[in-house]
Design an enzyme around this catalytic site. Structure first.
Site, mmCIF file in Angstrom:
data_model
loop_
_atom_site.group_PDB
_atom_site.id
_atom_site.type_symbol
_atom_site.label_atom_id
_atom_site.label_comp_id
_atom_site.label_asym_id
_atom_site.label_seq_id
_atom_site.Cartn_x
_atom_site.Cartn_y
_atom_site.Cartn_z
ATOM 1 N N GLU A 36 0.843 -1.208 0.000
ATOM 2 C CA GLU A 36 0.000 0.000 0.000
ATOM 3 C C GLU A 36 0.877 1.257 0.000
ATOM 4 O OE1 GLU A 36 -4.047 -0.554 2.076
ATOM 5 O OE2 GLU A 36 -2.646 -1.577 3.399
ATOM 6 N N GLU A 72 -3.190 -9.982 3.871
ATOM 7 C CA GLU A 72 -4.388 -9.619 4.644
ATOM 8 C C GLU A 72 -5.469 -10.688 4.533
ATOM 9 O OE1 GLU A 72 -2.716 -7.584 2.713
ATOM 10 O OE2 GLU A 72 -2.712 -5.531 3.456
HETATM 11 C C1 1HE Z 1 6.559 -8.469 12.219
HETATM 12 C C2 1HE Z 1 5.923 -8.314 10.968
HETATM 13 C C3 1HE Z 1 4.656 -7.657 10.963
HETATM 14 C C4 1HE Z 1 7.770 -9.371 10.647
HETATM 15 N N1 1HE Z 1 4.166 -7.206 12.126
HETATM 16 N N2 1HE Z 1 6.026 -8.006 13.344
HETATM 17 N N3 1HE Z 1 2.044 -8.462 7.085
HETATM 18 C C5 1HE Z 1 2.287 -9.777 7.017
HETATM 19 O O1 1HE Z 1 1.422 -10.603 7.209
HETATM 20 C C6 1HE Z 1 3.714 -10.170 6.744
HETATM 21 C C7 1HE Z 1 4.312 -10.822 7.990
HETATM 22 N N4 1HE Z 1 5.762 -10.999 7.886
HETATM 23 C C8 1HE Z 1 6.321 -11.977 7.131
HETATM 24 O O2 1HE Z 1 5.678 -12.718 6.402
HETATM 25 C C9 1HE Z 1 7.807 -12.120 7.229
HETATM 26 O O3 1HE Z 1 8.224 -11.510 8.459
HETATM 27 C C10 1HE Z 1 8.595 -11.468 6.072
HETATM 28 C C11 1HE Z 1 8.393 -12.280 4.795
HETATM 29 C C12 1HE Z 1 8.180 -10.030 5.854
HETATM 30 C C13 1HE Z 1 10.108 -11.449 6.417
HETATM 31 O O4 1HE Z 1 10.543 -12.763 6.786
HETATM 32 P P1 1HE Z 1 11.916 -12.946 7.596
HETATM 33 O O5 1HE Z 1 12.155 -14.425 7.707
HETATM 34 O O6 1HE Z 1 12.991 -12.104 6.982
HETATM 35 O O7 1HE Z 1 11.657 -12.286 9.046
HETATM 36 P P2 1HE Z 1 10.843 -12.891 10.301
HETATM 37 O O8 1HE Z 1 11.742 -13.826 11.063
HETATM 38 O O9 1HE Z 1 9.529 -13.430 9.893
HETATM 39 O O10 1HE Z 1 10.544 -11.580 11.163
HETATM 40 C C14 1HE Z 1 11.557 -10.926 11.919
HETATM 41 C C15 1HE Z 1 10.878 -10.227 13.066
HETATM 42 O O11 1HE Z 1 9.982 -9.231 12.567
HETATM 43 C C16 1HE Z 1 10.006 -11.175 13.887
HETATM 44 O O12 1HE Z 1 10.005 -10.691 15.221
HETATM 45 P P3 1HE Z 1 10.931 -11.356 16.365
HETATM 46 O O13 1HE Z 1 10.634 -10.557 17.584
HETATM 47 O O14 1HE Z 1 10.509 -12.807 16.429
HETATM 48 O O15 1HE Z 1 12.360 -11.208 15.866
HETATM 49 C C17 1HE Z 1 8.628 -10.981 13.298
HETATM 50 O O16 1HE Z 1 7.592 -11.301 14.193
HETATM 51 C C18 1HE Z 1 8.657 -9.493 13.022
HETATM 52 N N5 1HE Z 1 7.705 -9.125 11.975
HETATM 53 N N6 1HE Z 1 6.688 -8.883 10.021
HETATM 54 C C19 1HE Z 1 4.836 -7.398 13.278
HETATM 55 N N7 1HE Z 1 3.988 -7.426 9.816
HETATM 56 C C20 1HE Z 1 -3.461 -0.754 6.869
HETATM 57 S S1 1HE Z 1 -3.855 -2.344 6.837
HETATM 58 C C21 1HE Z 1 -2.490 -3.206 6.305
HETATM 59 C C22 1HE Z 1 -2.717 -4.658 6.589
HETATM 60 C C23 1HE Z 1 -1.489 -5.438 6.467
HETATM 61 O O17 1HE Z 1 -0.413 -4.955 6.164
HETATM 62 S S2 1HE Z 1 -1.641 -7.093 6.804
HETATM 63 C C24 1HE Z 1 -0.154 -7.807 6.328
HETATM 64 C C25 1HE Z 1 0.810 -7.868 7.482
#
Ligand code: 1HE
Length: 265
Positions: free
Chosen positions: A119, A139
């Site tokens: 977005e 989402e």
């Molecule tokens: C997060 C987030 C997040 C990572 N919110 N903490 N977005 C998603 O559904 C995407 C979610 N994220 C992922 O699928 C993956 O993290 C990635 C593909 C982006 C990257 O993967 P990777 O292996 O490099 O990293 P990771 O190990 O998954 O994440 C590292 C840390 O970032 C980890 O936290 P930690 O404390 O365990 O180290 C994750 O929890 C954190 N992290 N992404 C919170 N999104 C206005 S409405 C909009 C609606 C949306 O955007 S919904 C889609 C949300």
């Protein structure tokens, strides 16, 4: 005043650095993959509403291995319907500040450009992706909906059918397909998106400001007007642009053989 706001934004994870006339804006939350917390969204709004006077174009990019992982899911608390509307509207204000601000904005993409990250990218005027980039709208699989203007902006890039498929099925597009389909206008080698975006922004910064204004503010509105209204708005904008002294000087330079010709690509 503006500097205080920019300093606060930097402390919240959105840094600004001027490179000549180009404002380079960096999301600096790599440990959380630049997930967009409320604080980060407010900082994006504040930076784009307070760009230095000297800025004539801007670039936005993300620190670490990904551009942006979208909404910070850890903040997805129990909101009632009214709070949910206001939260979404706060994203609209921030991403409107990117799209409808003072200068064209180029997104330099790499790694994840997902959910709210897509977005954000779609609120920019040009997208440059490196070959590590991938696009998704998780989402749908998380049981939520886009809320940062994606339902308005993303179909304009790739169409309603493709966005519907991405949200219904969790489909992920790679960098090559993303460029072919219209998510990005430029595809470059790994690690080169920021340099390419700054190169484009530097070129854009040398345009007549009124031309950049027309492209940012008039063109998207004309595209949504009925044809008859669009032709009229176009005529008004064309007349205003060509009456500026800078336009006259540029055209005169061409006619005197002092300006570059269009080169075959
Ligand atoms: C997060 C987030 C997040 C990572 N919110 N903490 N977005 C998603 O559904 C995407 C979610 N994220 C992922 O699928 C993956 O993290 C990635 C593909 C982006 C990257 O993967 P990777 O292996 O490099 O990293 P990771 O190990 O998954 O994440 C590292 C840390 O970032 C980890 O936290 P930690 O404390 O365990 O180290 C994750 O929890 C954190 N992290 N992404 C919170 N999104 C206005 S409405 C909009 C609606 C949306 O955007 S919904 C889609 C949300």
């Amino acid at each position: 005043m503006s500097q205080t706001i920019l300093d606060h934004a930097a402390s919240q994870g959105v840094q600004l650095e001027m490179r000549g006339a180009v404002a380079v804006v960096r999301l600096c939350r790599p440990a959380k993959r630049n997930a967009l917390s409320d604080a980060l969204i407010a900082a994006i709004r504040d930076v784009f509403q307070n760009l230095p006077e000297a800025a004539r174009a801007a670039v936005i990019h993300g620190e670490g291995e990904h551009f942006c992982a979208g909404l910070d899911l850890s903040e997805l608390k129990e909101r009632d319907a009214g709070e949910g509307v206001l939260h979404s509207r706060s994203w609209h204000v921030a991403l409107d500040a990117v799209q409808l601000g003072r200068v064209p904005v180029i997104a330099a993409l790499h790694g994840a450009v997902v959910g709210g990250g897509l977005e954000l990218a779609s609120s920019c005027h040009i997208r440059v992706a490196d070959e590590s980039t991938f696009y998704a709208l998780p989402e749908g699989t998380r049981g939520i909906f886009v809320g940062g203007g994606g339902s308005v902006r993303i179909p304009k890039l790739v169409g309603v059918a493709r966005m519907t498929d991405m949200m219904l099925t969790g489909r992920v597009y790679n960098a090559v397909d993303g460029e072919r389909l219209g998510f990005a206008q430029y595809l470059v080698g790994a690690g080169q998106a920021l340099d390419k975006a700054i190169e484009l922004a530097t070129r854009i910064a040398s345009n007549a400001p009124l031309t950049n204004f027309a492209l940012m503010h008039a063109l998207p509105r004309i595209a949504e007007q009925p044809a008859d209204h669009g032709f009229m708005t176009e005529a008004l904008m064309a007349s205003i642009a060509q009456s500026a002294p800078e336009a006259k000087a540029r055209v005169r330079a061409f006619l005197e053989g002092k300006a570059a010709k269009v080169q075959k690509s």
